[in-house]
Each structure stands twice: as C-alpha cells, then as structure tokens.
Motif scaffolding. Sequence first.
Motif, PDB file in Angstrom:
ATOM      1  N   CYS A 185       0.826  -1.209   0.000  1.00 26.40           N
ATOM      2  CA  CYS A 185       0.000   0.000   0.000  1.00 26.40           C
ATOM      3  C   CYS A 185       0.863   1.263   0.000  1.00 26.40           C
ATOM      4  CB  CYS A 185      -0.929  -0.020   1.207  1.00 26.40           C
ATOM      5  SG  CYS A 185      -0.028  -0.137   2.768  1.00 26.40           S
ATOM      6  N   HIS A 186       0.178   2.396   0.044  1.00 28.29           N
ATOM      7  CA  HIS A 186       0.851   3.691  -0.118  1.00 28.29           C
ATOM      8  C   HIS A 186       0.551   4.613   1.069  1.00 28.29           C
ATOM      9  CE1 HIS A 186       2.041   3.048  -4.360  1.00 28.29           C
ATOM     10  NE2 HIS A 186       0.931   2.339  -4.411  1.00 28.29           N
ATOM     11  N   PHE A 187       1.320   4.484   2.144  1.00 36.57           N
ATOM     12  CA  PHE A 187       1.223   5.436   3.237  1.00 36.57           C
ATOM     13  C   PHE A 187       1.734   6.817   2.810  1.00 36.57           C
ATOM     14  CE2 PHE A 187       1.464   1.415   5.581  1.00 36.57           C
ATOM     15  CZ  PHE A 187       0.535   1.600   6.599  1.00 36.57           C
ATOM     16  N   GLU A 188       2.563   6.842   1.766  1.00 34.14           N
ATOM     17  CA  GLU A 188       3.325   8.049   1.432  1.00 34.14           C
ATOM     18  C   GLU A 188       2.568   9.074   0.607  1.00 34.14           C
ATOM     19  OE1 GLU A 188       3.526   5.964  -2.435  1.00 34.14           O
ATOM     20  OE2 GLU A 188       3.436   5.354  -0.338  1.00 34.14           O
ATOM     21  N   VAL A 189       1.377   8.716   0.084  1.00 29.96           N
ATOM     22  CA  VAL A 189       0.719   9.648  -0.832  1.00 29.96           C
ATOM     23  C   VAL A 189       0.350  10.954  -0.138  1.00 29.96           C
ATOM     24  CG1 VAL A 189      -0.178   7.957  -2.476  1.00 29.96           C
ATOM     25  CG2 VAL A 189      -1.542   8.561  -0.458  1.00 29.96           C
ATOM     26  N   THR A 190       0.539  12.041  -0.862  1.00 31.43           N
ATOM     27  CA  THR A 190       0.067  13.360  -0.470  1.00 31.43           C
ATOM     28  C   THR A 190      -1.085  13.723  -1.401  1.00 31.43           C
ATOM     29  OG1 THR A 190       1.611  14.439  -1.974  1.00 31.43           O
ATOM     30  CG2 THR A 190       2.372  14.048   0.296  1.00 31.43           C
ATOM     31  N   LYS A 191      -1.719  14.848  -1.150  1.00 29.11           N
ATOM     32  CA  LYS A 191      -2.815  15.256  -2.020  1.00 29.11           C
ATOM     33  C   LYS A 191      -2.336  15.415  -3.458  1.00 29.11           C
ATOM     34  CE  LYS A 191      -6.619  18.573  -2.294  1.00 29.11           C
ATOM     35  NZ  LYS A 191      -7.302  19.711  -1.613  1.00 29.11           N
ATOM     36  N   GLU A 192      -1.150  15.987  -3.619  1.00 29.89           N
ATOM     37  CA  GLU A 192      -0.610  16.197  -4.963  1.00 29.89           C
ATOM     38  C   GLU A 192      -0.249  14.887  -5.640  1.00 29.89           C
ATOM     39  OE1 GLU A 192       3.066  18.584  -7.204  1.00 29.89           O
ATOM     40  OE2 GLU A 192       2.970  18.495  -5.014  1.00 29.89           O
ATOM     41  N   SER A 193       0.444  14.002  -4.927  1.00 28.70           N
ATOM     42  CA  SER A 193       0.883  12.754  -5.565  1.00 28.70           C
ATOM     43  C   SER A 193      -0.291  11.815  -5.813  1.00 28.70           C
ATOM     44  CB  SER A 193       1.952  12.066  -4.718  1.00 28.70           C
ATOM     45  OG  SER A 193       1.450  11.625  -3.485  1.00 28.70           O
ATOM     46  N   LEU A 194      -1.302  11.857  -4.944  1.00 30.79           N
ATOM     47  CA  LEU A 194      -2.494  11.033  -5.170  1.00 30.79           C
ATOM     48  C   LEU A 194      -3.189  11.458  -6.453  1.00 30.79           C
ATOM     49  CD1 LEU A 194      -4.397   8.824  -4.090  1.00 30.79           C
ATOM     50  CD2 LEU A 194      -5.662  10.641  -2.901  1.00 30.79           C
ATOM     51  N   SER A 195      -3.295  12.765  -6.657  1.00 31.77           N
ATOM     52  CA  SER A 195      -3.925  13.269  -7.872  1.00 31.77           C
ATOM     53  C   SER A 195      -3.167  12.809  -9.119  1.00 31.77           C
ATOM     54  CB  SER A 195      -3.979  14.798  -7.825  1.00 31.77           C
ATOM     55  OG  SER A 195      -4.561  15.313  -9.003  1.00 31.77           O
ATOM     56  N   LYS A 196      -1.834  12.807  -9.045  1.00 29.78           N
ATOM     57  CA  LYS A 196      -1.028  12.354 -10.178  1.00 29.78           C
ATOM     58  C   LYS A 196      -1.228  10.862 -10.443  1.00 29.78           C
ATOM     59  CE  LYS A 196       2.771  15.689  -9.714  1.00 29.78           C
ATOM     60  NZ  LYS A 196       4.223  15.822  -9.385  1.00 29.78           N
ATOM     61  N   MET A 197      -1.267  10.066  -9.376  1.00 27.14           N
ATOM     62  CA  MET A 197      -1.450   8.625  -9.542  1.00 27.14           C
ATOM     63  C   MET A 197      -2.807   8.314 -10.152  1.00 27.14           C
ATOM     64  SD  MET A 197       0.299   7.060  -6.082  1.00 27.14           S
ATOM     65  CE  MET A 197      -0.005   5.363  -6.573  1.00 27.14           C
ATOM     66  N   VAL A 198      -3.823   9.010  -9.690  1.00 24.62           N
ATOM     67  CA  VAL A 198      -5.173   8.778 -10.210  1.00 24.62           C
ATOM     68  C   VAL A 198      -5.261   9.205 -11.670  1.00 24.62           C
ATOM     69  CG1 VAL A 198      -7.565   9.551 -10.033  1.00 24.62           C
ATOM     70  CG2 VAL A 198      -6.310   8.897  -7.972  1.00 24.62           C
ATOM     71  N   SER A 199      -4.684  10.348 -12.000  1.00 20.41           N
ATOM     72  CA  SER A 199      -4.730  10.833 -13.379  1.00 20.41           C
ATOM     73  C   SER A 199      -3.994   9.886 -14.320  1.00 20.41           C
ATOM     74  CB  SER A 199      -4.115  12.235 -13.452  1.00 20.41           C
ATOM     75  OG  SER A 199      -4.057  12.688 -14.782  1.00 20.41           O
ATOM     76  N   ASN A 200      -2.782   9.484 -13.937  1.00 21.00           N
ATOM     77  CA  ASN A 200      -1.986   8.623 -14.803  1.00 21.00           C
ATOM     78  C   ASN A 200      -2.501   7.185 -14.846  1.00 21.00           C
ATOM     79  OD1 ASN A 200       0.729   9.998 -15.848  1.00 21.00           O
ATOM     80  ND2 ASN A 200       0.233  10.876 -13.848  1.00 21.00           N
ATOM     81  N   GLY A 201      -3.212   6.777 -13.808  1.00 20.04           N
ATOM     82  CA  GLY A 201      -3.737   5.418 -13.768  1.00 20.04           C
ATOM     83  C   GLY A 201      -5.206   5.321 -14.095  1.00 20.04           C
ATOM     84  N   ASN A 202      -5.762   6.367 -14.724  1.00 16.73           N
ATOM     85  CA  ASN A 202      -7.212   6.410 -14.943  1.00 16.73           C
ATOM     86  C   ASN A 202      -7.709   5.228 -15.778  1.00 16.73           C
ATOM     87  OD1 ASN A 202      -9.843   7.824 -14.792  1.00 16.73           O
ATOM     88  ND2 ASN A 202      -9.579   7.952 -17.007  1.00 16.73           N
ATOM     89  N   ALA A 203      -6.974   4.847 -16.814  1.00 16.11           N
ATOM     90  CA  ALA A 203      -7.427   3.725 -17.655  1.00 16.11           C
ATOM     91  C   ALA A 203      -7.503   2.437 -16.839  1.00 16.11           C
ATOM     92  CB  ALA A 203      -6.484   3.549 -18.842  1.00 16.11           C
ATOM     93  N   THR A 204      -6.502   2.216 -16.001  1.00 20.34           N
ATOM     94  CA  THR A 204      -6.500   1.032 -15.141  1.00 20.34           C
ATOM     95  C   THR A 204      -7.657   1.079 -14.152  1.00 20.34           C
ATOM     96  OG1 THR A 204      -4.100   0.858 -15.325  1.00 20.34           O
ATOM     97  CG2 THR A 204      -5.131  -0.295 -13.493  1.00 20.34           C
TER      98      THR A 204
END
Length: 250
Positions: A185-204
Amino acid sequence: MTLRIHALFHTDYADLSFIKQWANAHNHPITVSRSYDNHSLPALDSFDWLIVMGGPMSVHDEDQHTWLIAEKRLIKQSIDAGKTVIGVCLGAQLVAHCLGAEVKPSGVREIGWLPMWLTQAGQAHPLLQDLPKQPFMVFHFHGDGFDCPKGASIIAETEAWANQGFIYQTAKHKRRGTWVLAWQCHFEVTKESLSKMVSNGNATIQNGLKEYPETVQSPDEILALGDKYIEENNERLAAMLSRIAASGNK
C-alpha cells in the motif's frame, strides 16, 4: 545521525511524496535513480537506505524493461549488505522477488482507500507500534501480490489479499539496527501525488471498476477519501521511518 537515502523511481509520477518531506525535516539527503530514463545506479557504499518505489510494470517484465535486471541486482546486494531497504507497491514486490518469494497476479485489483489490518506479528512488531490495532484505511493501487519470503514476517492483510506487507531482518541487519520493510500500500501519498497517480492510472481504474467493483473506487471517490485519510497515514509513515532511523542509532 544523517542517513543517505537513495530512491529508485519507475515512473515520473510515483515519487517519494511524504517520504521526501520526512527526510528533509530530518536533514537526510536524497539521491534518485530513474532507470527507465537511462539513469545509472549508485555504488553500494554511497547510500544507507534504499527506497524502491512503485510503478505500473511487473517484476517479471525484464524483456520490456531490461533495466529491471540491474535494479534487482542492486536490491539484492543492498539486502545482503545489511542496509535498510524499503519497498512500496512494485518496490515491495521487487524486494519479495529478490528474497526468493513468488510474485504473481493476486486475482483481484485493489485500487482505492480500503481497510487493512495488522497481523499478530504486525501488532507485536516494534516498528509498527504507532499503527492502529484495529482495521484502518490506507491507499492501494495494485493487482499483483507476493508470497511471504522465507525468514520474513507478514505484517498486514486485507479481505482481498493476505500478504500486504512484510518485515525481514538478517543477523547482519540486527547488528546494524537496520531492516527490510515492504508494503503493498501507499502510506506516502500526499494530495498532490495522489492526484497524479489517479490521473496517470485512470485507464486502469476504469477497467478495474468494471471487473472488480468491490475493491476498485472511482477517481472522484479516491480523491475525496484522500482528503480524509492522507494526513493520518503520513503520520503513521513518519512514525515508522523514525523508528527505523532510531534503531540504527543505538
């Protein structure tokens, strides 16, 4: 004690996030390798901690990502040298793989803020005394999972997958006060990095919503829940990192 931290990145968006904030606050210098962008890997004696971050590829994708071969070699050398090694998501799978455990599709995708709980070994472990004894919410973004490496202790589980994290320590690690810690899992996510992960992983995410609606959340739900859970998970990660750092100072 100043710790030299080196991080292995596998994408432009899955970065250290809160780990960088913690390191900066404690004056621990950070260096980074992006093997996918033809960066060279560091010499073994140039760092104290190795942090292996996430990415969309599999540990078995050496044909497509030949740089995985050298990364695996560095991870194994770091473990054998008794260094602290921390794996996150793909990083956890790479660490498990380097310890001889099987890494394979778990049969389900976990994407979103899902409940996880510590095993008995996790509840008893000195590194994890700041984590709740009851189930707590943490961010997941993975489809593969790992078996428990020989000599390691599984520290957490979810309904979908029993092996969500492990801790491993050899005699050399014990002498140095160092650890191998791996989390799916990802304890490390911040608001900014979570947004990037969601945007880049949207197809998945969209595919996952169709196939695994019980364990995959929509982008909007993920971001909304992040506002609720990010801060407390960052605090938990800070406590774990500080306990690891303190164990090496004794």
